[in-house]
Design an enzyme around this catalytic site. Structure first.
Site, PDB file in Angstrom:
ATOM      1  N   ALA A 174     -11.753-177.584  63.017  1.00 45.65           N
ATOM      2  CA  ALA A 174     -12.608-176.583  63.673  1.00 45.65           C
ATOM      3  C   ALA A 174     -11.911-176.006  64.893  1.00 45.65           C
ATOM      4  CB  ALA A 174     -13.943-177.205  64.062  1.00 45.65           C
ATOM      5  N   VAL A 221      -7.887-171.590  64.031  1.00 49.33           N
ATOM      6  CA  VAL A 221      -7.850-170.965  62.703  1.00 49.33           C
ATOM      7  C   VAL A 221      -9.129-171.301  61.925  1.00 49.33           C
ATOM      8  CG1 VAL A 221      -6.619-170.785  60.511  1.00 49.33           C
ATOM      9  CG2 VAL A 221      -5.319-171.082  62.622  1.00 49.33           C
ATOM     10  N   GLY A 222      -9.528-172.582  61.977  1.00 49.07           N
ATOM     11  CA  GLY A 222     -10.690-173.016  61.208  1.00 49.07           C
ATOM     12  C   GLY A 222     -11.968-172.317  61.645  1.00 49.07           C
ATOM     13  N   ARG A 242       2.001-175.477  66.279  1.00 45.97           N
ATOM     14  CA  ARG A 242       3.339-175.492  66.883  1.00 45.97           C
ATOM     15  C   ARG A 242       3.265-175.204  68.370  1.00 45.97           C
ATOM     16  NH1 ARG A 242       7.485-171.454  64.557  1.00 45.97           N
ATOM     17  NH2 ARG A 242       5.619-170.249  64.110  1.00 45.97           N
ATOM     18  N   ARG A 288       8.528-175.329  62.515  1.00 49.18           N
ATOM     19  CA  ARG A 288       7.497-175.827  61.601  1.00 49.18           C
ATOM     20  C   ARG A 288       7.910-177.186  61.044  1.00 49.18           C
ATOM     21  NH1 ARG A 288       7.135-170.244  60.687  1.00 49.18           N
ATOM     22  NH2 ARG A 288       5.041-169.442  61.006  1.00 49.18           N
ATOM     23  N   ASN A 299       1.930-183.808  60.984  1.00 49.25           N
ATOM     24  CA  ASN A 299       0.785-183.309  60.235  1.00 49.25           C
ATOM     25  C   ASN A 299       0.595-183.960  58.867  1.00 49.25           C
ATOM     26  OD1 ASN A 299      -0.219-181.720  62.226  1.00 49.25           O
ATOM     27  ND2 ASN A 299       0.682-179.807  61.507  1.00 49.25           N
ATOM     28  N   ARG A 343       2.042-159.066  58.442  1.00 49.52           N
ATOM     29  CA  ARG A 343       2.857-158.775  59.636  1.00 49.52           C
ATOM     30  C   ARG A 343       3.899-157.702  59.306  1.00 49.52           C
ATOM     31  NH1 ARG A 343       2.986-165.126  61.378  1.00 49.52           N
ATOM     32  NH2 ARG A 343       1.193-164.998  62.766  1.00 49.52           N
ATOM     33  N   HIS A 352       7.352-170.214  54.348  1.00 53.42           N
ATOM     34  CA  HIS A 352       6.678-169.748  55.558  1.00 53.42           C
ATOM     35  C   HIS A 352       7.448-170.359  56.713  1.00 53.42           C
ATOM     36  CE1 HIS A 352       3.575-168.213  58.039  1.00 53.42           C
ATOM     37  NE2 HIS A 352       3.108-169.370  58.410  1.00 53.42           N
TER      38      HIS A 352
HETATM   39  N1  APR Z   1      -9.302-184.776  60.855  1.00 53.07           N
HETATM   40  C1  APR Z   1     -10.014-183.672  61.113  1.00 53.07           C
HETATM   41  N2  APR Z   1      -9.649-182.731  62.011  1.00 53.07           N
HETATM   42  C2  APR Z   1      -8.514-182.940  62.661  1.00 53.07           C
HETATM   43  C3  APR Z   1      -7.694-184.067  62.440  1.00 53.07           C
HETATM   44  C4  APR Z   1      -8.140-185.021  61.489  1.00 53.07           C
HETATM   45  N3  APR Z   1      -7.433-186.120  61.225  1.00 53.07           N
HETATM   46  N4  APR Z   1      -6.608-183.971  63.244  1.00 53.07           N
HETATM   47  C5  APR Z   1      -6.730-182.837  63.932  1.00 53.07           C
HETATM   48  N5  APR Z   1      -7.891-182.216  63.597  1.00 53.07           N
HETATM   49  C6  APR Z   1      -8.429-180.973  64.122  1.00 53.07           C
HETATM   50  C7  APR Z   1      -8.312-180.906  65.653  1.00 53.07           C
HETATM   51  O1  APR Z   1      -9.328-181.675  66.293  1.00 53.07           O
HETATM   52  C8  APR Z   1      -8.434-179.422  65.906  1.00 53.07           C
HETATM   53  O2  APR Z   1      -9.761-179.027  66.193  1.00 53.07           O
HETATM   54  O3  APR Z   1      -7.681-179.859  63.682  1.00 53.07           O
HETATM   55  C9  APR Z   1      -7.971-178.776  64.591  1.00 53.07           C
HETATM   56  C10 APR Z   1      -6.720-177.938  64.739  1.00 53.07           C
HETATM   57  O4  APR Z   1      -7.040-176.846  65.518  1.00 53.07           O
HETATM   58  P1  APR Z   1      -6.050-176.167  66.571  1.00 53.07           P
HETATM   59  O5  APR Z   1      -5.377-177.236  67.345  1.00 53.07           O
HETATM   60  O6  APR Z   1      -6.806-175.116  67.289  1.00 53.07           O
HETATM   61  O7  APR Z   1      -4.932-175.533  65.631  1.00 53.07           O
HETATM   62  P2  APR Z   1      -4.997-174.113  64.885  1.00 53.07           P
HETATM   63  O8  APR Z   1      -4.448-173.063  65.763  1.00 53.07           O
HETATM   64  O9  APR Z   1      -6.337-173.921  64.287  1.00 53.07           O
HETATM   65  O10 APR Z   1      -3.917-174.364  63.730  1.00 53.07           O
HETATM   66  C11 APR Z   1      -4.177-175.321  62.705  1.00 53.07           C
HETATM   67  O11 APR Z   1      -2.905-174.122  61.096  1.00 53.07           O
HETATM   68  O12 APR Z   1      -1.596-172.229  61.356  1.00 53.07           O
HETATM   69  C12 APR Z   1      -1.590-173.617  61.235  1.00 53.07           C
HETATM   70  O13 APR Z   1       0.360-174.326  62.494  1.00 53.07           O
HETATM   71  C13 APR Z   1      -1.035-174.287  62.485  1.00 53.07           C
HETATM   72  O14 APR Z   1      -0.887-176.473  61.535  1.00 53.07           O
HETATM   73  C14 APR Z   1      -1.651-175.637  62.388  1.00 53.07           C
HETATM   74  C15 APR Z   1      -3.024-175.367  61.735  1.00 53.07           C
END
Ligand code: APR
Length: 314
Positions: free
Chosen positions: A9, A12-13, A81, A87, A94, A150, A174
């Site tokens: 969440a 991106v989510g 990143r 990556r 990850n 892009r 990617h």
């Molecule tokens: N289970 C559930 N959620 C998790 C876990 C897990 N084990 N580990 C991390 N998360 C959640 C984090 O709590 C966080 O809210 O994943 C979310 C990641 O969100 P952001 O840090 O905001 O990252 P975001 O910019 O959304 O990118 C997510 O997409 O584009 C790719 O490189 C980017 O790998 C990255 C992913």
């Protein structure tokens, strides 16, 4: 209403959840290890729906039961990143997250199509596919559509045409081995390679390749999410509406483009349940070599993941 589970969440989510919910495309279950964060974002999105006329049900939490029966699951959980981080640096970090969340999604939504977003994209898509053991058509990585978007934007700015006029094509990984394909990118049916001089074209391709890093450097914390979420929403729509829409996505090849046993970005047709078929472009020998080299690099990291999986135990 159809249902989409989004794991992670974060930027991106939650933006993807917002886009899907606002358009009333599907009910959304937003899941994060930080359940309250997911619940809060789901509530905030829900409060916007009376204004958009959508009756989508948006829920959030840490319980994977929320994902039960989803038609599509989108995996964005993981770490983004940081500045200067490739990556590939993200691979080990990850992989553990992806393993955990994909196993949980498989339990709750055994019939869904899976769209991977977590980087490094091609490798995480492979990992997800291996963990599910599903038919290859149900698992794909979102990348080529974003890289293409892009390229389309940069080309449109250069040519001073509306961005939607450029139909882009980006193959490969990617990442640094991305392959923007000017010959297969068109503006009103004319290849981009015929509209922009070679030297300038190389600059546009370079900027496309570095598109994610450029944003990382500007944001300082986190990475791009507006364009990535727009791309995921587009792919989800194509799957739910059984559209037959062509996008470049990372999928497992079994002989297409002369490649076997590797996840790499190629054009596919999206429809009910996932991707239906790979579209084989008529590549020149040099283009084919570029794709093969790129697939070789991804395969090396897939082998690393195999070792990691074997060492990780049951
Ligand atoms: N289970 C559930 N959620 C998790 C876990 C897990 N084990 N580990 C991390 N998360 C959640 C984090 O709590 C966080 O809210 O994943 C979310 C990641 O969100 P952001 O840090 O905001 O990252 P975001 O910019 O959304 O990118 C997510 O997409 O584009 C790719 O490189 C980017 O790998 C990255 C992913």
């Amino acid at each position: 209403m159809r249902k989409v589970a989004i794991v992670g969440a974060g930027q991106v989510g939650s933006t993807t959840a917002m886009r899907l919910a606002e358009r009333g495309m599907a009910d959304v279950a937003l899941i994060d290890i930080y359940g309250e964060l997911a619940r809060g974002k789901a509530l905030d999105i829900s409060h916007s729906l009376p204004l958009t006329g959508s009756s989508a049900d948006v829920v959030g939490g840490s319980d994977y039961g929320l994902a039960a029966g989803s038609d599509v699951a989108v995996i964005t959980a993981g770490f983004p990143r940081g500045p200067g981080m490739s990556r590939s640096d993200l691979l080990a970090k990850n992989a553990a997250v992806v393993r955990e969340v994909v196993e949980a999604v498989k339990e709750e939504a055994p019939d869904c199509a899976l769209i991977m977003v977590t980087n490094p994209l091609d490798e995480m898509s492979y990992l997800a596919w291996r963990i599910t053991g599903w038919d290859r058509h149900r698992v794909m990585g979102m990348a080529g559509l974003l890289d293409g978007s892009r390229l389309a934007y940069f080309a449109a700015s250069e040519l001073e045409v509306p961005p939607g006029k450029v139909l882009p094509m980006v193959l490969g990984s990617h990442g640094d081995a991305m392959l923007p394909m000017a010959r297969f990118t068109s503006v009103d049916g004319v290849p981009l390679s015929e509209l922009v001089a070679m030297e300038r074209l190389r600059e546009l391709e370079e900027r496309t390749r570095d598109g994610g890093a450029e944003i990382v450097a500007l944001l300082k914390t986190g990475s791009a999410y507006y364009a990535p979420s727009a791309c995921v929403a587009r792919m989800v729509h194509a799957i739910l509406a059984d559209e037959g829409y062509q996008v470049a996505a990372s999928v497992y090849l079994q002989g297409e483009y002369g490649l076997r046993g590797v996840f790499v970005g190629v054009p596919v047709i999206l429809g009910h349940g996932g991707w239906k078929e790979v579209v084989e472009l008529d590549l020149l020998p040099a283009e084919r070599e570029g794709l093969t080299a790129c697939a070789g690099m991804i395969k090396e990291r897939m082998d690393e993941l195999d070792e990691w999986l074997e060492g990780a135990g049951p």
